[in-house]
Write a protein that holds these residues in place. Structure first.
Motif, PDB file in Angstrom:
ATOM      1  N   GLU A 183       0.739  -1.511  -0.249  1.00  0.00           N
ATOM      2  CA  GLU A 183      -0.046   0.119   0.375  1.00  0.00           C
ATOM      3  C   GLU A 183       0.574   1.865   0.045  1.00  0.00           C
ATOM      4  O   GLU A 183       2.323   1.549   0.904  1.00  0.00           O
ATOM      5  CB  GLU A 183      -0.765   0.085   1.779  1.00  0.00           C
ATOM      6  CG  GLU A 183      -2.162  -1.169   1.269  1.00  0.00           C
ATOM      7  CD  GLU A 183      -2.681  -0.741   2.439  1.00  0.00           C
ATOM      8  OE1 GLU A 183      -4.644  -0.898   2.410  1.00  0.00           O
ATOM      9  OE2 GLU A 183      -2.451  -0.994   3.384  1.00  0.00           O
ATOM     10  N   ASP A 201       2.128   5.362  -2.830  1.00  0.00           N
ATOM     11  CA  ASP A 201       1.892   5.941  -3.296  1.00  0.00           C
ATOM     12  C   ASP A 201       3.445   5.290  -4.157  1.00  0.00           C
ATOM     13  O   ASP A 201       3.829   4.096  -4.202  1.00  0.00           O
ATOM     14  CB  ASP A 201       3.069   7.224  -3.132  1.00  0.00           C
ATOM     15  CG  ASP A 201       3.951   7.207  -2.418  1.00  0.00           C
ATOM     16  OD1 ASP A 201       5.143   6.319  -2.159  1.00  0.00           O
ATOM     17  OD2 ASP A 201       3.976   8.751  -2.020  1.00  0.00           O
ATOM     18  N   ASP A 202       3.548   5.549  -5.856  1.00  0.00           N
ATOM     19  CA  ASP A 202       4.707   4.723  -6.751  1.00  0.00           C
ATOM     20  C   ASP A 202       6.057   4.729  -6.066  1.00  0.00           C
ATOM     21  O   ASP A 202       6.909   3.370  -6.201  1.00  0.00           O
ATOM     22  CB  ASP A 202       4.629   5.729  -7.491  1.00  0.00           C
ATOM     23  CG  ASP A 202       3.765   5.997  -8.937  1.00  0.00           C
ATOM     24  OD1 ASP A 202       2.133   4.677  -8.232  1.00  0.00           O
ATOM     25  OD2 ASP A 202       3.783   6.102  -9.972  1.00  0.00           O
ATOM     26  N   VAL A 224       5.502   2.006  -3.681  1.00  0.00           N
ATOM     27  CA  VAL A 224       5.935  -0.284  -4.265  1.00  0.00           C
ATOM     28  C   VAL A 224       6.749   0.147  -4.937  1.00  0.00           C
ATOM     29  O   VAL A 224       7.433  -0.647  -4.833  1.00  0.00           O
ATOM     30  CB  VAL A 224       4.393   0.314  -5.603  1.00  0.00           C
ATOM     31  CG1 VAL A 224       3.965  -0.606  -6.416  1.00  0.00           C
ATOM     32  CG2 VAL A 224       2.696   0.887  -4.987  1.00  0.00           C
ATOM     33  N   ARG A 267       0.006  -6.606  -8.094  1.00  0.00           N
ATOM     34  CA  ARG A 267      -0.257  -6.512  -6.646  1.00  0.00           C
ATOM     35  C   ARG A 267      -1.923  -7.184  -6.333  1.00  0.00           C
ATOM     36  O   ARG A 267      -3.152  -6.502  -7.433  1.00  0.00           O
ATOM     37  CB  ARG A 267      -0.959  -4.161  -6.435  1.00  0.00           C
ATOM     38  CG  ARG A 267       0.896  -4.280  -6.797  1.00  0.00           C
ATOM     39  CD  ARG A 267       0.489  -2.390  -6.738  1.00  0.00           C
ATOM     40  NE  ARG A 267       0.157  -1.891  -5.397  1.00  0.00           N
ATOM     41  CZ  ARG A 267      -0.526  -1.282  -5.321  1.00  0.00           C
ATOM     42  NH1 ARG A 267      -0.734   0.054  -5.869  1.00  0.00           N
ATOM     43  NH2 ARG A 267      -1.236  -0.256  -4.099  1.00  0.00           N
ATOM     44  N   ASP A 299      -1.425   6.825 -21.034  1.00  0.00           N
ATOM     45  CA  ASP A 299      -1.507   7.195 -19.415  1.00  0.00           C
ATOM     46  C   ASP A 299      -3.663   7.852 -19.153  1.00  0.00           C
ATOM     47  O   ASP A 299      -3.715   8.412 -19.832  1.00  0.00           O
ATOM     48  CB  ASP A 299      -0.558   8.729 -18.821  1.00  0.00           C
ATOM     49  CG  ASP A 299      -1.133   8.527 -17.709  1.00  0.00           C
ATOM     50  OD1 ASP A 299      -1.796   8.456 -16.550  1.00  0.00           O
ATOM     51  OD2 ASP A 299      -0.414  10.160 -17.159  1.00  0.00           O
ATOM     52  N   ARG A 348      -6.430  -3.156 -14.287  1.00  0.00           N
ATOM     53  CA  ARG A 348      -7.377  -2.189 -12.850  1.00  0.00           C
ATOM     54  C   ARG A 348      -8.549  -1.110 -13.076  1.00  0.00           C
ATOM     55  O   ARG A 348      -8.909   0.340 -13.599  1.00  0.00           O
ATOM     56  CB  ARG A 348      -6.002  -1.327 -12.714  1.00  0.00           C
ATOM     57  CG  ARG A 348      -6.190  -0.318 -11.087  1.00  0.00           C
ATOM     58  CD  ARG A 348      -4.715  -0.022 -10.999  1.00  0.00           C
ATOM     59  NE  ARG A 348      -4.704   0.934 -10.014  1.00  0.00           N
ATOM     60  CZ  ARG A 348      -4.606   2.353  -9.895  1.00  0.00           C
ATOM     61  NH1 ARG A 348      -5.505   3.044 -11.345  1.00  0.00           N
ATOM     62  NH2 ARG A 348      -5.336   2.843  -8.278  1.00  0.00           N
ATOM     63  N   THR A 397      -5.751  -4.708  -7.532  1.00  0.00           N
ATOM     64  CA  THR A 397      -5.544  -3.806  -7.092  1.00  0.00           C
ATOM     65  C   THR A 397      -4.807  -2.751  -8.234  1.00  0.00           C
ATOM     66  O   THR A 397      -4.551  -1.761  -7.463  1.00  0.00           O
ATOM     67  CB  THR A 397      -4.362  -4.136  -5.501  1.00  0.00           C
ATOM     68  OG1 THR A 397      -5.588  -4.617  -4.502  1.00  0.00           O
ATOM     69  CG2 THR A 397      -4.575  -3.101  -4.894  1.00  0.00           C
ATOM     70  N   GLY A 398      -3.540  -3.189  -8.470  1.00  0.00           N
ATOM     71  CA  GLY A 398      -2.256  -2.475  -9.394  1.00  0.00           C
ATOM     72  C   GLY A 398      -1.794  -2.994  -9.895  1.00  0.00           C
ATOM     73  O   GLY A 398      -1.136  -4.140  -9.906  1.00  0.00           O
ATOM     74  N   GLN A 428       3.526  -0.269 -12.446  1.00  0.00           N
ATOM     75  CA  GLN A 428       3.092   1.506 -12.153  1.00  0.00           C
ATOM     76  C   GLN A 428       1.749   1.963 -11.449  1.00  0.00           C
ATOM     77  O   GLN A 428       1.095   0.836 -12.339  1.00  0.00           O
ATOM     78  CB  GLN A 428       4.205   2.286 -12.894  1.00  0.00           C
ATOM     79  CG  GLN A 428       5.260   2.280 -12.997  1.00  0.00           C
ATOM     80  CD  GLN A 428       5.567   2.366 -14.646  1.00  0.00           C
ATOM     81  OE1 GLN A 428       5.335   3.609 -15.330  1.00  0.00           O
ATOM     82  NE2 GLN A 428       6.919   1.813 -15.428  1.00  0.00           N
ATOM     83  N   SER A 429       1.635   2.858 -11.226  1.00  0.00           N
ATOM     84  CA  SER A 429      -0.071   3.409 -10.954  1.00  0.00           C
ATOM     85  C   SER A 429      -0.769   4.187 -12.267  1.00  0.00           C
ATOM     86  O   SER A 429      -1.614   3.684 -11.955  1.00  0.00           O
ATOM     87  CB  SER A 429       0.369   4.955 -10.017  1.00  0.00           C
ATOM     88  OG  SER A 429       0.310   5.585 -10.035  1.00  0.00           O
ATOM     89  N   LYS A 430      -0.090   4.350 -13.180  1.00  0.00           N
ATOM     90  CA  LYS A 430      -0.624   4.468 -14.408  1.00  0.00           C
ATOM     91  C   LYS A 430      -1.129   3.576 -15.153  1.00  0.00           C
ATOM     92  O   LYS A 430      -1.411   3.440 -16.195  1.00  0.00           O
ATOM     93  CB  LYS A 430      -0.111   5.535 -15.559  1.00  0.00           C
ATOM     94  CG  LYS A 430       0.639   7.260 -14.272  1.00  0.00           C
ATOM     95  CD  LYS A 430       1.287   7.730 -15.072  1.00  0.00           C
ATOM     96  CE  LYS A 430       1.371   9.239 -14.014  1.00  0.00           C
ATOM     97  NZ  LYS A 430       2.426   9.730 -15.161  1.00  0.00           N
TER      98      LYS A 430
END
Length: 406
Positions: free
Chosen positions: A80, A82-83, A86, A112, A178, A214, A250-251, A254-256
């Protein structure tokens, strides 16, 4: 083909089988950082990663293999933040896992997810092949990881093709598209196509295709999002398509990133589509999606769900849906003249919100019903908690890998 089952104390599966060997193919179930009582050991990702890989190494050794024989491995991790957080989790994982493999190493997919033991941070599983010539698949100008890693985009082993999780990145590891699921879906499936062609096959060679995506919408938004993504996927799918699973997670690293896809292919024209009558079906009519394939001595049963012929969920509780799913797997196996004794590996994906007592109760429910269909020794199992599925109100999806009897 006969199968050999291997187990040891401390299990992360819903039975005690840690590895199954069938011919030169070895299926390793999901491995966690556990003690002999099945309790999580270690409060940090490095400790848990080391213990999980030691368990994998032990399972392989029991089956007469080493880490050098691994052609595919997946990392399912809980992190859990931010980038940067992770990225640090993955850096810690890589610091531990890289020394376990020679360069070039196996394919890799990292996603994730939520795990099903309190305190668990990582679960790993693997496919290995012993005593076979391997060809590394490295396309020119392909996407690349954000940092130099010893892992591989793909391996060709005999007639089998193992493809790493394909991502919407450029050759410097930078995100493409993105925030746009359609662009990212197009990129990852184009990359998958490239890998299959490099191995001497094409999209018709793909037997197993798993799409991780995601999305945190609810209700009808879930199906709408899946259909939007799938209208792009269908441009790259064979007719009829590979079997597979569609999983909301969950992910990614990379969050993008919104999507990844991985696959297993088998070269050869002689194959049997496993498509039972009176089965559940997808929400888009006439898609030519496939429930399963039998090719050579292998059978790939795509992710089965508890739904009707319009992809509407059947059953509101985990027990009902789980039993329906195992029955659907049985029906697909039967189309190929197979049954549960032929199954070497199960992937169990389930949705279980709530506190840890509720998660444990859900895990036990699934395990008890599994034993109704798979008496011990059962198949190797990888089980993870996901954020949802392709359609609303589903609680569980299970795919199966079988090796046919002689």
């Amino acid at each position: 083909m006969g199968k050999e089952f291997y187990s040891f104390s401390g299990t992360s599966s819903s039975n005690d089988t840690q590895a199954v060997k069938a011919g030169n193919l070895i299926f390793v179930g999901g491995q966690m950082s556990l003690n002999d009582q099945g309790e999580i050991v270690g409060n940090d990702i490095k400790t848990q990663t080391r213990n999980a890989f030691e368990a994998m190494k032990k399972a392989l050794a029991l089956a007469g293999a080493t880490m050098d024989d691994v052609v595919k491995h997946n990392i399912y991790f809980f992190c859990e933040g931010d980038d940067a957080t992770v990225a640090q989790c993955l850096a810690d994982i890589d610091e531990v896992r890289i020394p376990y493999f020679k360069d070039p190493g196996p394919t890799t997919t990292e996603i994730r997810v939520n795990l099903d033991r309190e305190g668990a941070l990582i679960l790993v599983d693997a496919w290995a092949v012993v005593g076979a010539e391997k060809e590394r698949l490295t396309p020119a100008g392909h996407w690349n990881w954000e940092k130099k890693l010893p892992f591989s985009q793909g391996w060709k082993v005999g007639d089998m093709i193992f493809v790493s999780g394909q991502r919407s990145l450029n050759d410097r590891g930078e995100i493409l598209g993105d925030g746009d699921i359609e662009i990212q879906t197009d990129e990852v499936f184009r990359n998958l196509d490239t890998m299959l062609r490099l191995a001497g096959g094409d999209r018709h060679s793909l037997m197993r295709q798993n799409t991780y995506f995601r999305f945190f919408g609810e209700g009808r938004q879930v199906t709408d999002y899946w259909e939007k993504m799938t209208n792009v996927r269908r441009r790259y799918m064979s007719v009829p398509s590979a079997a597979g699973a569609g999983l909301r997670i969950t992910g990614f690293p990379q969050s993008k990133e919104l999507i990844q896809v991985e696959g297993i292919g088998v070269l050869g024209e002689e194959k049997q589509r496993l498509q039972p009558d009176n089965h559940w079906d997808w929400s888009i009519p006439n898609t030519q999606f496939t429930q399963g394939w039998k090719i050579g001595n292998l059978a790939f049963i795509g992710g089965q769900i508890s739904a009707d012929n319009r992809a509407k969920a059947v059953g509101k509780d985990m027990a009902t849906q789980t039993r329906n799913v195992f029955q659907f797997i049985h029906n697909v196996l039967a189309e190929g003249g197979l049954d549960e004794s032929d199954v070497a590996k199960l992937y169990i994906y389930y949705y279980a919100p709530g506190d840890w007592a509720q998660v444990e109760e859900t895990r036990k429910t699934i395990a008890e019903i599994q034993k109704e269909f798979y008496p011990e020794p059962g198949p190797a199992v990888t089980a993870i908690r996901v954020s949802g599925f392709a359609f609303e109100d589903l609680l569980i999806e299970i795919e199966a890998m079988a090796v046919c009897r002689d």
